[in-house]
Design a protein around this motif. Structure first.
Motif, PDB file in Angstrom:
ATOM      1  N   ARG A 196       9.538  26.011  27.680  1.00 46.65           N
ATOM      2  CA  ARG A 196       9.252  27.012  26.647  1.00 46.65           C
ATOM      3  C   ARG A 196       9.252  26.356  25.267  1.00 46.65           C
ATOM      4  O   ARG A 196       9.876  25.302  25.062  1.00 46.65           O
ATOM      5  CB  ARG A 196      10.273  28.149  26.690  1.00 46.65           C
ATOM      6  CG  ARG A 196      11.704  27.729  26.403  1.00 46.65           C
ATOM      7  CD  ARG A 196      12.638  28.936  26.430  1.00 46.65           C
ATOM      8  NE  ARG A 196      14.048  28.532  26.341  1.00 46.65           N
ATOM      9  CZ  ARG A 196      14.694  28.329  25.193  1.00 46.65           C
ATOM     10  NH1 ARG A 196      14.069  28.492  24.034  1.00 46.65           N
ATOM     11  NH2 ARG A 196      15.975  27.959  25.208  1.00 46.65           N
ATOM     12  N   THR A 197       8.566  27.002  24.341  1.00 48.39           N
ATOM     13  CA  THR A 197       8.479  26.497  22.978  1.00 48.39           C
ATOM     14  C   THR A 197       9.703  26.924  22.181  1.00 48.39           C
ATOM     15  O   THR A 197      10.020  28.119  22.109  1.00 48.39           O
ATOM     16  CB  THR A 197       7.212  27.026  22.279  1.00 48.39           C
ATOM     17  OG1 THR A 197       6.063  26.634  23.027  1.00 48.39           O
ATOM     18  CG2 THR A 197       7.108  26.470  20.864  1.00 48.39           C
ATOM     19  N   LEU A 198      10.387  25.954  21.608  1.00 44.64           N
ATOM     20  CA  LEU A 198      11.516  26.254  20.731  1.00 44.64           C
ATOM     21  C   LEU A 198      11.000  26.642  19.346  1.00 44.64           C
ATOM     22  O   LEU A 198      11.427  27.636  18.761  1.00 44.64           O
ATOM     23  CB  LEU A 198      12.450  25.044  20.643  1.00 44.64           C
ATOM     24  CG  LEU A 198      13.743  25.241  19.856  1.00 44.64           C
ATOM     25  CD1 LEU A 198      14.654  26.229  20.583  1.00 44.64           C
ATOM     26  CD2 LEU A 198      14.464  23.902  19.674  1.00 44.64           C
ATOM     27  N   ILE A 199      10.078  25.841  18.840  1.00 47.46           N
ATOM     28  CA  ILE A 199       9.400  26.139  17.584  1.00 47.46           C
ATOM     29  C   ILE A 199       8.128  25.320  17.544  1.00 47.46           C
ATOM     30  O   ILE A 199       8.104  24.173  18.007  1.00 47.46           O
ATOM     31  CB  ILE A 199      10.288  25.817  16.357  1.00 47.46           C
ATOM     32  CG1 ILE A 199       9.559  26.206  15.060  1.00 47.46           C
ATOM     33  CG2 ILE A 199      10.693  24.346  16.336  1.00 47.46           C
ATOM     34  CD1 ILE A 199      10.422  26.090  13.804  1.00 47.46           C
ATOM     35  N   ASP A 200       7.057  25.910  17.044  1.00 43.75           N
ATOM     36  CA  ASP A 200       5.839  25.110  16.903  1.00 43.75           C
ATOM     37  C   ASP A 200       5.704  24.643  15.461  1.00 43.75           C
ATOM     38  O   ASP A 200       6.315  25.198  14.535  1.00 43.75           O
ATOM     39  CB  ASP A 200       4.597  25.859  17.392  1.00 43.75           C
ATOM     40  CG  ASP A 200       4.323  27.144  16.628  1.00 43.75           C
ATOM     41  OD1 ASP A 200       4.469  27.145  15.399  1.00 43.75           O
ATOM     42  OD2 ASP A 200       3.942  28.142  17.271  1.00 43.75           O
ATOM     43  N   VAL A 201       4.918  23.617  15.293  1.00 49.80           N
ATOM     44  CA  VAL A 201       4.778  22.998  13.969  1.00 49.80           C
ATOM     45  C   VAL A 201       4.131  23.961  12.980  1.00 49.80           C
ATOM     46  O   VAL A 201       4.453  23.949  11.788  1.00 49.80           O
ATOM     47  CB  VAL A 201       3.967  21.690  14.074  1.00 49.80           C
ATOM     48  CG1 VAL A 201       3.687  21.114  12.697  1.00 49.80           C
ATOM     49  CG2 VAL A 201       4.741  20.669  14.905  1.00 49.80           C
ATOM     50  N   ALA A 202       3.229  24.814  13.456  1.00 49.90           N
ATOM     51  CA  ALA A 202       2.577  25.775  12.560  1.00 49.90           C
ATOM     52  C   ALA A 202       3.602  26.705  11.928  1.00 49.90           C
ATOM     53  O   ALA A 202       3.530  27.019  10.731  1.00 49.90           O
ATOM     54  CB  ALA A 202       1.527  26.572  13.333  1.00 49.90           C
ATOM     55  N   GLU A 203       4.571  27.151  12.717  1.00 53.79           N
ATOM     56  CA  GLU A 203       5.628  28.026  12.185  1.00 53.79           C
ATOM     57  C   GLU A 203       6.468  27.290  11.146  1.00 53.79           C
ATOM     58  O   GLU A 203       6.792  27.836  10.075  1.00 53.79           O
ATOM     59  CB  GLU A 203       6.512  28.506  13.335  1.00 53.79           C
ATOM     60  CG  GLU A 203       7.658  29.403  12.911  1.00 53.79           C
ATOM     61  CD  GLU A 203       8.579  29.772  14.060  1.00 53.79           C
ATOM     62  OE1 GLU A 203       9.713  30.216  13.790  1.00 53.79           O
ATOM     63  OE2 GLU A 203       8.170  29.616  15.234  1.00 53.79           O
ATOM     64  N   ALA A 204       6.832  26.049  11.457  1.00 53.76           N
ATOM     65  CA  ALA A 204       7.618  25.255  10.509  1.00 53.76           C
ATOM     66  C   ALA A 204       6.826  24.989   9.235  1.00 53.76           C
ATOM     67  O   ALA A 204       7.373  25.074   8.126  1.00 53.76           O
ATOM     68  CB  ALA A 204       8.023  23.932  11.162  1.00 53.76           C
ATOM     69  N   ALA A 205       5.534  24.686   9.391  1.00 53.66           N
ATOM     70  CA  ALA A 205       4.693  24.409   8.229  1.00 53.66           C
ATOM     71  C   ALA A 205       4.583  25.632   7.319  1.00 53.66           C
ATOM     72  O   ALA A 205       4.651  25.524   6.090  1.00 53.66           O
ATOM     73  CB  ALA A 205       3.309  23.963   8.692  1.00 53.66           C
ATOM     74  N   THR A 206       4.434  26.801   7.929  1.00 48.05           N
ATOM     75  CA  THR A 206       4.341  28.032   7.142  1.00 48.05           C
ATOM     76  C   THR A 206       5.611  28.253   6.338  1.00 48.05           C
ATOM     77  O   THR A 206       5.565  28.626   5.160  1.00 48.05           O
ATOM     78  CB  THR A 206       4.089  29.232   8.072  1.00 48.05           C
ATOM     79  OG1 THR A 206       2.867  29.038   8.780  1.00 48.05           O
ATOM     80  CG2 THR A 206       3.997  30.525   7.274  1.00 48.05           C
ATOM     81  N   ASP A 207       6.753  28.016   6.955  1.00 46.82           N
ATOM     82  CA  ASP A 207       8.032  28.193   6.270  1.00 46.82           C
ATOM     83  C   ASP A 207       8.172  27.231   5.097  1.00 46.82           C
ATOM     84  O   ASP A 207       8.857  27.529   4.108  1.00 46.82           O
ATOM     85  CB  ASP A 207       9.184  27.989   7.259  1.00 46.82           C
ATOM     86  CG  ASP A 207      10.527  28.365   6.668  1.00 46.82           C
ATOM     87  OD1 ASP A 207      11.219  27.459   6.171  1.00 46.82           O
ATOM     88  OD2 ASP A 207      10.872  29.560   6.689  1.00 46.82           O
ATOM     89  N   LEU A 208       7.507  26.092   5.201  1.00 48.36           N
ATOM     90  CA  LEU A 208       7.563  25.090   4.133  1.00 48.36           C
ATOM     91  C   LEU A 208       6.516  25.342   3.050  1.00 48.36           C
ATOM     92  O   LEU A 208       6.368  24.546   2.117  1.00 48.36           O
ATOM     93  CB  LEU A 208       7.357  23.693   4.723  1.00 48.36           C
ATOM     94  CG  LEU A 208       8.490  23.160   5.604  1.00 48.36           C
ATOM     95  CD1 LEU A 208       8.052  21.895   6.328  1.00 48.36           C
ATOM     96  CD2 LEU A 208       9.754  22.911   4.795  1.00 48.36           C
ATOM     97  N   GLY A 209       5.765  26.436   3.175  1.00 49.23           N
ATOM     98  CA  GLY A 209       4.759  26.761   2.172  1.00 49.23           C
ATOM     99  C   GLY A 209       3.397  26.149   2.432  1.00 49.23           C
ATOM    100  O   GLY A 209       2.519  26.177   1.568  1.00 49.23           O
ATOM    101  N   LEU A 210       3.219  25.596   3.633  1.00 52.50           N
ATOM    102  CA  LEU A 210       1.922  25.025   3.992  1.00 52.50           C
ATOM    103  C   LEU A 210       1.077  26.079   4.696  1.00 52.50           C
ATOM    104  O   LEU A 210       1.578  27.106   5.149  1.00 52.50           O
ATOM    105  CB  LEU A 210       2.113  23.804   4.899  1.00 52.50           C
ATOM    106  CG  LEU A 210       3.007  22.700   4.348  1.00 52.50           C
ATOM    107  CD1 LEU A 210       3.124  21.553   5.346  1.00 52.50           C
ATOM    108  CD2 LEU A 210       2.478  22.193   3.010  1.00 52.50           C
ATOM    109  N   ASP A 211      -0.214  25.814   4.797  1.00 49.66           N
ATOM    110  CA  ASP A 211      -1.142  26.748   5.426  1.00 49.66           C
ATOM    111  C   ASP A 211      -1.493  26.238   6.818  1.00 49.66           C
ATOM    112  O   ASP A 211      -2.166  25.209   6.953  1.00 49.66           O
ATOM    113  CB  ASP A 211      -2.415  26.876   4.581  1.00 49.66           C
ATOM    114  CG  ASP A 211      -3.377  27.915   5.142  1.00 49.66           C
ATOM    115  OD1 ASP A 211      -3.074  28.501   6.197  1.00 49.66           O
ATOM    116  OD2 ASP A 211      -4.437  28.138   4.518  1.00 49.66           O
TER     117      ASP A 211
END
Length: 323
Positions: A196-211
């Motif tokens: 299972r996915t713990l966290i994907d990079v897209a979610e982390a990137a969004t939290d960091l203010g990235l698109d």
């Protein structure tokens, strides 16, 4: 006296067709032999989407991205697939390369289905397998996210094992590592195998203010080709978009591609299809302000070893509408 009157209509037609074929520009693409981009390129050639745009696509498989980059820099091929951060680095170093968006798909962190981990903070003391090296972009983004969200030094509080994507895939399934960071298509296979996915990079990137809509991977061509053969470059972009539109909606096309997708089960096949579709970038120009924010973060995290002299987004990095 015309060629038709001298040779007769049929013979003249053959000569004229041969001449037209000889004038059709050939676009040489060097890509990873088993990379997912081959699914799109196969769609282009199978359906003649290259011919519709007035060029002939020739695809050559290579063993690794370094081999493709060497061939491209040496003029032995016309187009390769890489990430736009590499293109920005090359432009900052004086090399006139241009990026055509291909995919926004990114990886993430996978754990066993019964793992007690619910966030990156729970990976403290865990051995993490990472596809690539210490400067892998997903790893850097996740490190920044862990610092911001959990106040955690992900590199200092875990043990890392770096390796090729297939190795990390096998290590994760065997339990040799407690978590794995891998590319999206290996993540799809891992999920199909019960992880299972713990966290994907897209979610982390969004939290960091990235698109997360910023396409990371794309076709790379030279600025010289863009200036001297704009129809060829725009034809490649148009053929790519036509193939994406087909793959986004036509399940029968995926059935045709299945033999080359290395999907061992129906679950893997469906996961790969869904992952590819999720990675299709929206049509239209790339948001350069969003790309600049990502570049600034990569410069902060990876420094010169990752992005060279590209501390700011070089003008002309992306092929934009109307280029």
């Amino acid at each position: 006296m015309t060629i038709t009157r001298i040779l007769g209509g049929a013979a003249a037609a053959v000569i004229m067709a041969t001449a037209a074929l000889a004038e059709t520009p050939v676009l040489r693409a060097s890509v990873l032999k088993f990379g997912t981009v081959n699914w799109e390129l196969d769609t282009i050639t199978h359906h003649g989407l290259d011919a519709e745009q007035g060029f002939d696509l020739e695809v050559q498989g290579v063993a690794g991205s370094s081999a493709a980059q060497i061939a491209f820099q040496g003029g032995e091929t016309d187009v390769i697939v890489s990430d736009w951060l590499w293109v920005a680095r090359q432009r900052a170093a004086g090399r006139d390369y241009v990026f055509i968006p291909y995919s926004k798909a990114v990886g993430g962190v996978m754990v066993a289905k019964d793992s007690p981990a619910q966030s990156l903070a729970d990976l403290k003391g865990t051995k993490i397998g990472i596809a690539g090296g210490p400067l892998d972009k997903s790893w850097l983004i996740l490190r920044a996210y862990a610092e911001k969200t959990h106040g955690m030094d992900l590199a200092g509080e875990t043990e890392q094992v770096f390796g090729a994507p297939p190795l990390i895939f096998k290590s994760a399934l065997s339990g040799e590592v407690g978590a794995a960071i891998n590319f999206w298509h290996f993540m799809a296979k891992m999920e199909a195998s019960g992880m299972r996915t713990l966290i994907d990079v897209a979610e982390a990137a969004t939290d960091l203010g990235l698109d997360p809509e910023t396409p990371l991977l794309g076709y790379v061509i030279t600025g010289e080709m863009l200036r001297e053969q704009p129809d060829l470059v725009n034809g490649l972009a148009a053929a790519s978009r036509a193939a994406k539109d087909m793959l986004a909606s036509d399940d029968a096309e995926w059935d045709r591609l299945r033999a080359r997708m290395n999907a061992k089960t129906d679950a893997e096949f469906e996961a790969l299809k869904a992952g590819f579709r999720a990675g299709i970038p929206a049509p239209g120009p790339v948001d350069e302000a969003a790309a600049a924010r990502m570049l600034a973060l990569m410069a902060d995290l990876g420094g010169e070893a990752l992005i060279g002299e590209a501390t700011e987004l070089p003008q002309g990095t992306f092929l934009q509408s109307g280029s």
